[in-house]
Structure formats: C-alpha cells, structure tokens
Design a protein around this motif. Structure first.
Motif, PDB file in Angstrom:
ATOM      1  N   TYR A  52       0.846  -1.190   0.000  1.00  0.00           N
ATOM      2  CA  TYR A  52       0.000   0.000   0.000  1.00  0.00           C
ATOM      3  C   TYR A  52       0.881   1.240   0.000  1.00  0.00           C
ATOM      4  N   ALA A  53       0.274   2.333  -0.386  1.00  0.00           N
ATOM      5  CA  ALA A  53       0.983   3.610  -0.341  1.00  0.00           C
ATOM      6  C   ALA A  53       0.676   4.276   0.986  1.00  0.00           C
ATOM      7  N   GLN A  54       1.683   4.916   1.544  1.00  0.00           N
ATOM      8  CA  GLN A  54       1.536   5.623   2.808  1.00  0.00           C
ATOM      9  C   GLN A  54       1.936   7.076   2.599  1.00  0.00           C
ATOM     10  N   GLY A  55       1.095   7.970   3.049  1.00  0.00           N
ATOM     11  CA  GLY A  55       1.400   9.392   2.971  1.00  0.00           C
ATOM     12  C   GLY A  55       1.568   9.975   4.364  1.00  0.00           C
ATOM     13  N   VAL A  56       2.567  10.817   4.530  1.00  0.00           N
ATOM     14  CA  VAL A  56       2.796  11.498   5.805  1.00  0.00           C
ATOM     15  C   VAL A  56       2.777  12.995   5.529  1.00  0.00           C
ATOM     16  N   VAL A  57       1.777  13.675   6.088  1.00  0.00           N
ATOM     17  CA  VAL A  57       1.647  15.125   5.946  1.00  0.00           C
ATOM     18  C   VAL A  57       2.102  15.755   7.258  1.00  0.00           C
ATOM     19  N   THR A  58       2.999  16.719   7.173  1.00  0.00           N
ATOM     20  CA  THR A  58       3.490  17.409   8.368  1.00  0.00           C
ATOM     21  C   THR A  58       3.029  18.858   8.336  1.00  0.00           C
ATOM     22  N   ILE A  59       2.367  19.271   9.423  1.00  0.00           N
ATOM     23  CA  ILE A  59       1.900  20.648   9.568  1.00  0.00           C
ATOM     24  C   ILE A  59       2.818  21.351  10.568  1.00  0.00           C
ATOM     25  N   VAL A  60       3.272  22.543  10.185  1.00  0.00           N
ATOM     26  CA  VAL A  60       4.209  23.302  11.019  1.00  0.00           C
ATOM     27  C   VAL A  60       3.711  24.736  11.198  1.00  0.00           C
ATOM     28  N   ASP A  61       4.293  25.428  12.183  1.00  0.00           N
ATOM     29  CA  ASP A  61       3.980  26.845  12.379  1.00  0.00           C
ATOM     30  C   ASP A  61       4.923  27.689  11.524  1.00  0.00           C
ATOM     31  N   ALA A  62       4.847  28.992  11.671  1.00  0.00           N
ATOM     32  CA  ALA A  62       5.670  29.899  10.858  1.00  0.00           C
ATOM     33  C   ALA A  62       7.160  29.673  11.072  1.00  0.00           C
ATOM     34  N   ALA A  63       7.547  29.190  12.263  1.00  0.00           N
ATOM     35  CA  ALA A  63       8.957  28.940  12.569  1.00  0.00           C
ATOM     36  C   ALA A  63       9.403  27.538  12.162  1.00  0.00           C
ATOM     37  N   GLY A  64       8.463  26.741  11.617  1.00  0.00           N
ATOM     38  CA  GLY A  64       8.812  25.384  11.192  1.00  0.00           C
ATOM     39  C   GLY A  64       8.666  24.339  12.279  1.00  0.00           C
TER      40      GLY A  64
END
Length: 166
Positions: A52-64
């Motif tokens: 299967y395909a796995q996706g990882v989305v990372t959400i960050v603030d303005a400073a990363g």
C-alpha cells in the motif's frame, strides 16, 4: 434671543439630543499561522504480491515547529481516489494509507492537502512548503519521492546504508 446692530431681534428653539458615542469595533486579533511543511509518499510492501501507499503530511507553524491537533483533509487521485482526514500528532504528522494494491500496479498516486484547520491557529496555504506529492509505481514498485521527504529523518539518502539493524 439674538439682537443685530440695527436693534432687530429673533429667537428660535433647537432641540439637542445627546447620545453615547458608537462602540468601536473590537481590536483585530491575529492568530499565529500554520502551513504544510512536507508531504511524503512511500510504498509499503506487505507481501511480494501487494502493498500500500503511505502518505505522511506534516503541519508546522511559521517557525517550522510541528503543530499538533490540526485537522487535515487530503485528496488522493490516480491509482487510488478518495478523501482522507485526520488530526496531526505531537510531531505535527498525519499518516494516511491507501487500500492494498498489487505490486504490479503501474501509475501515479497523488496526495494533495485540500484543507487544514486548527482551534488556535489560522491556516495560510500561501505559506505551504508543498501542497501535493506524487508517488509513481512502475510495476516493480519503483518509487519517485519529492526531494524533501526523508522517511527516516536522519538526513541520509533514505536507504540507511551503513546502519546496523540487528
């Protein structure tokens, strides 16, 4: 009463109404922003015949720095189509997986972030580092990944050469 310089006089009655000043608008409160910091896609082999395909989305603030608790919506197109949604963990990551696919599958799979919301932050898509990523399967599970993706997070070429995994 008013009298002019020739001795003529006049008077009038004027009603004056005093009211309170209008309430000023509340001050504008600017929320800190959050954005998509990265999207990584990879192939996870389950058996020689499928995975299967796995996706990882990372959400960050303005400073990363990672943002936990963001509600992220992702649209999948290509080999698998649909929409997935979930909240980021303490590392700012949301992991989404597809249904199983045959290892012989050929084609592209794209994950695109379509929405992000957070109770104390404003999502600014114009600040995203990336908005979508595509994984290409060539029948032999050859993977094309965006250059910013490092599934091991250790800065190497993602193959862990030279590391002992005993």
């Amino acid at each position: 009463m008013v009298t002019d310089n020739l001795g003529a006089s006049a008077s009038t009655t004027v009603q004056i109404v005093v009211s309170s000043a209008p309430t000023p608008p509340p001050p504008t409160v600017t929320k800190p922003i959050c954005r998509v910091g990265s999207i990584g896609l990879s192939w996870v082999k389950v058996t020689p015949a499928n995975g299967y395909a796995q996706g990882v989305v990372t959400i960050v603030d303005a400073a990363g720095k990672p943002v936990s608790g963001a509600l992220v919506t992702v649209k999948a197109t290509g080999l698998v189509a649909g929409t997935g949604q979930g909240r980021t963990d303490s590392r700012g990551q949301l992991v989404l997986v597809t249904t199983r696919l045959p290892a012989s599958a050929k084609g592209d799979l794209t994950f695109a972030v379509t929405a992000v919301s957070h109770p104390t932050m404003a999502y600014d898509p114009t600040k995203n580092v990336v908005t979508s990523a595509t994984l290409t399967l060539a029948g032999s599970t050859v993977v094309v990944q965006p250059p910013a993706y490092r599934p091991h997070g250790d800065g190497d070429r993602d193959d862990d050469r030279g590391h002992d995994h005993r």
